[in-house]
Enzyme design. Sequence first.
Site, PDB file in Angstrom:
ATOM      1  N   GLU A 172      88.547  90.720 119.613  1.00 28.88           N
ATOM      2  CA  GLU A 172      88.217  91.618 120.723  1.00 28.88           C
ATOM      3  C   GLU A 172      89.359  91.765 121.723  1.00 28.88           C
ATOM      4  O   GLU A 172      89.470  92.775 122.413  1.00 28.88           O
ATOM      5  CB  GLU A 172      86.939  91.126 121.437  1.00 28.88           C
ATOM      6  CG  GLU A 172      86.339  92.158 122.379  1.00 28.88           C
ATOM      7  CD  GLU A 172      85.021  91.713 122.995  1.00 28.88           C
ATOM      8  OE1 GLU A 172      84.421  90.740 122.498  1.00 28.88           O
ATOM      9  OE2 GLU A 172      84.596  92.349 123.978  1.00 28.88           O
TER      10      GLU A 172
ATOM     11  N   GLY B  65      73.529  90.845 115.115  1.00 26.00           N
ATOM     12  CA  GLY B  65      73.097  91.917 114.211  1.00 26.00           C
ATOM     13  C   GLY B  65      73.579  91.807 112.784  1.00 26.00           C
ATOM     14  O   GLY B  65      72.790  91.875 111.850  1.00 26.00           O
TER      15      GLY B  65
ATOM     16  N   SER C 225      82.462  94.524 114.474  1.00 23.87           N
ATOM     17  CA  SER C 225      83.353  93.560 115.142  1.00 23.87           C
ATOM     18  C   SER C 225      83.469  92.263 114.348  1.00 23.87           C
ATOM     19  O   SER C 225      84.551  91.681 114.259  1.00 23.87           O
ATOM     20  CB  SER C 225      82.906  93.286 116.570  1.00 23.87           C
ATOM     21  OG  SER C 225      81.560  92.912 116.605  1.00 23.87           O
TER      22      SER C 225
ATOM     23  N   TYR D 221      80.882  94.830 124.959  1.00 28.04           N
ATOM     24  CA  TYR D 221      82.065  94.705 124.108  1.00 28.04           C
ATOM     25  C   TYR D 221      83.145  95.605 124.677  1.00 28.04           C
ATOM     26  O   TYR D 221      82.872  96.716 125.103  1.00 28.04           O
ATOM     27  CB  TYR D 221      81.729  95.147 122.677  1.00 28.04           C
ATOM     28  CG  TYR D 221      82.889  94.971 121.719  1.00 28.04           C
ATOM     29  CD1 TYR D 221      83.027  93.802 120.973  1.00 28.04           C
ATOM     30  CD2 TYR D 221      83.870  95.964 121.585  1.00 28.04           C
ATOM     31  CE1 TYR D 221      84.095  93.633 120.112  1.00 28.04           C
ATOM     32  CE2 TYR D 221      84.943  95.792 120.733  1.00 28.04           C
ATOM     33  CZ  TYR D 221      85.049  94.627 119.987  1.00 28.04           C
ATOM     34  OH  TYR D 221      86.118  94.452 119.131  1.00 28.04           O
TER      35      TYR D 221
ATOM     36  N   ARG E   7      65.927  97.356 116.873  1.00 30.28           N
ATOM     37  CA  ARG E   7      65.711  98.800 116.727  1.00 30.28           C
ATOM     38  C   ARG E   7      65.920  99.235 115.289  1.00 30.28           C
ATOM     39  O   ARG E   7      65.219 100.108 114.782  1.00 30.28           O
ATOM     40  CB  ARG E   7      66.643  99.568 117.666  1.00 30.28           C
ATOM     41  CG  ARG E   7      66.143  99.625 119.090  1.00 30.28           C
ATOM     42  CD  ARG E   7      67.153 100.253 120.021  1.00 30.28           C
ATOM     43  NE  ARG E   7      68.272  99.335 120.290  1.00 30.28           N
ATOM     44  CZ  ARG E   7      69.539  99.602 120.048  1.00 30.28           C
ATOM     45  NH1 ARG E   7      69.891 100.762 119.536  1.00 30.28           N
ATOM     46  NH2 ARG E   7      70.466  98.712 120.310  1.00 30.28           N
TER      47      ARG E   7
ATOM     48  N   HIS F 102      75.744  97.714 125.869  1.00 29.56           N
ATOM     49  CA  HIS F 102      74.691  97.550 124.868  1.00 29.56           C
ATOM     50  C   HIS F 102      73.392  98.065 125.463  1.00 29.56           C
ATOM     51  O   HIS F 102      73.036  97.696 126.579  1.00 29.56           O
ATOM     52  CB  HIS F 102      74.553  96.075 124.464  1.00 29.56           C
ATOM     53  CG  HIS F 102      73.794  95.897 123.195  1.00 29.56           C
ATOM     54  ND1 HIS F 102      72.450  96.117 123.114  1.00 29.56           N
ATOM     55  CD2 HIS F 102      74.197  95.558 121.947  1.00 29.56           C
ATOM     56  CE1 HIS F 102      72.052  95.914 121.861  1.00 29.56           C
ATOM     57  NE2 HIS F 102      73.097  95.575 121.135  1.00 29.56           N
TER      58      HIS F 102
END
Lengths: 238, 534
Positions: B353, B45, B369, B330, B247, B231
């Site tokens: 993470e 993304g 992230s 995540y 989206r 997700h």
Amino acid sequence: MRVHIKRFSLDDEIKQESVTYELEAKEQTLLAILQEIKSTQDSSLSFTSSCRSSVCGSCAMRVNGVEVLACAYKPKDGDVVEPLKNMPVIRDLVVDMDKALTCNTKAAAFSSKNSKNIALSPDDEKVNELQSDCILCGSCYSACPVYESNENFIGPFALTRSWRYVSDKREQDVDQKIEAIQKDGIWDCTLCNECVPVCPQGIAPKQDIMMLRSKSGVMGHIDPNMFGGGLDFGTPTF
Amino acid sequence: MVDVLIVGAGGAGLVAALHAKASGASVKVICKSYPTRSQTCMAQGGINAALSHGDEDLVEIHAQDTLKSSQGLGSKEAIDMLCFNGVEAVEWLDRIGVPFSRTSDNKIAQRRLGGATHARACYAQDYTGLKILHTLYDQCNREGIEFCNERFLLNIMTQESDLHVSGVTALNIKTGEVESYEAKSVILATGGYSRLYDRHSTNATNSTGDGIAAALRAGAKLSDMEFVQFHPTALKNSSILISESARGAGGHLLDKNHKRFTDELAPRDKLSQAILKELEDGSGEVFLDIRHLGEKFIDEELPQERKLAKLYENIDPVNELIPIKPVAHYTMGGIEVDNSSQTALKGLFGVGECANHNVHGANRLGGNSLLELIVFGKQAGENAAKYAKESTFTCKSKRVFESDKKSIDALRDFEVEIDFYEKKRAIGELFYRYVGIKRNEKELLSALDEILKIKDELCKMGIRDKSQIYNTNLIEFLEFKNILEIGEVVINSAIKRKESRGAHFREDKPFQDDENFALHTIADNKSISFGGEI
């Protein structure tokens, strides 16, 4: 459905041997099949994988002599699966990529000097969009015939990576990059095109090598093979 | 002995390595695969930064959005640190050559992701993580950073008296030998634990929380482990991620009757819950529809999505609906770190993470992230280098090394009675069903029972392949053990948090209870409690 897998192990001093696995035929990727074999039939079968969506470059191997990503290939009955070429096989379908990866450093394939921020237009950005899609899977390196005669060849992926930075408007030290790829680099390529169809990302390293050659020419470098005799750079180029 | 040892070579590890080196420390990186094969390459993304191109975005608004999404569990100080450094982080990436997509007026292009009030995710098609990761790797090559590839982290070496870190032990996958890596400070950048959900996860198969489990064993603390982000849009059959940018660009979520049923740009926690409801109580099917975006746009902005939908679902999103389901993506929880990225163990730092910097809280925003890797990678790298410089500590203890060697040898001599692959799949199913998007006490307790049962049976599990060299059966078993350890902490944390907050949705306790639970869940290798300032 049957797949034949070339197995190899340093442990037992077994030379490469083909092992056949029987599976129920269904619509799935080669990677899914390898995982199924490993978890249900033969836990010793060795291969590497990670993202299963064609971006990490872990599962490149050869099927019927052609490089594929196992996660993006759907096998057919009778397929022969082998490890990549031009790299030492560690076990079964696993090869050691350490040496191949040093080509990136040899080619100085990185941004050399971090300058101020330089504005790029969408066209500037498109110049190396495809080259920066590289996932370092090693398919092109495996398909390259130059390694038979020059094991120090910088090779297709590192040269594509070099062009990525050379063609970048932000790059501040193009000279250093062009210098780095003269020996064992762009002139050793035979332009045979083997690296192009095997790239899972649709990159054409040969094209990038030709761009680097013409850039080198503009910058005063000369194809050493043009003189004949005086310099021996291994494979002749055409 | 090296000054700073970095375990893990994804985005966080590479940024930490570059900054530790720039601070004058000697640096070594070990990783279980190769640097460019880490989870970071799957981020699609974008990376958030309030660059304020074109619209009225401000770093303060980015911080507000992030704080809001954290639902009371984010630390304002840490979030400010993250967001206020966002612009600099993206400018740094631009300078080292990340090929961000551009706007027609020659600015870095940005798009809006869920839960964000502005278009602030900078992207490079849907290959943002891939291109950032490779560019960082190239910089590491420029700096001559030493990588030891294919080393699987076993344990963290500490001096018993004061929990002072002295390095790690690792299995050299290529040789099968246990090795010890001594260092003045260690940075863990080993990724999350979404593979606890096995096939119900978008993650790479090796996101098994190895560093988190090792930190727990060594005496570090973990926090907020019950917070796992699902997700909303993964491919139904394969759990392959379809980026939120689909989206963000105007993609619709449709029910079986092809009707929209929810706000597509709601934060991921709310959206996953809405989709699950539709799947369970509604029409039973949910689709992502991007047909109206057009072929040109899809090929330009979402090329990966089209390829993956064709490969895995045999559908072309240009003219067909994409069947989707929410899956684990995540993990917000992780190793607890302070505002210098240091864990409860002296000289042990955590980033990415695997660590919990309290910037995501109960629900992470898309695009934060990748930003976290850059901002806190720098912090961890610099602080670990500083720590190493000031440290006079040397530890020659071979205790951990000897015991690891013994236990690996023992596995090679052991007859397997129970198959761990079967148990690994079972844990994935169990977690997806009972410790997933919605939870309740009864099901959590039964899941805990199951996990404890598997834990009891662990002594009957092992490896069938006894080979020394490149034994992936052994690696997968070690990963399984880590998953099992972490799974127990996740369930226990979820049981203790008797409220709903962000990604932790308890249908038996559907409301947020700030009076009792505006606290972090803290776990160590003995117990779980609530505490910690927010």
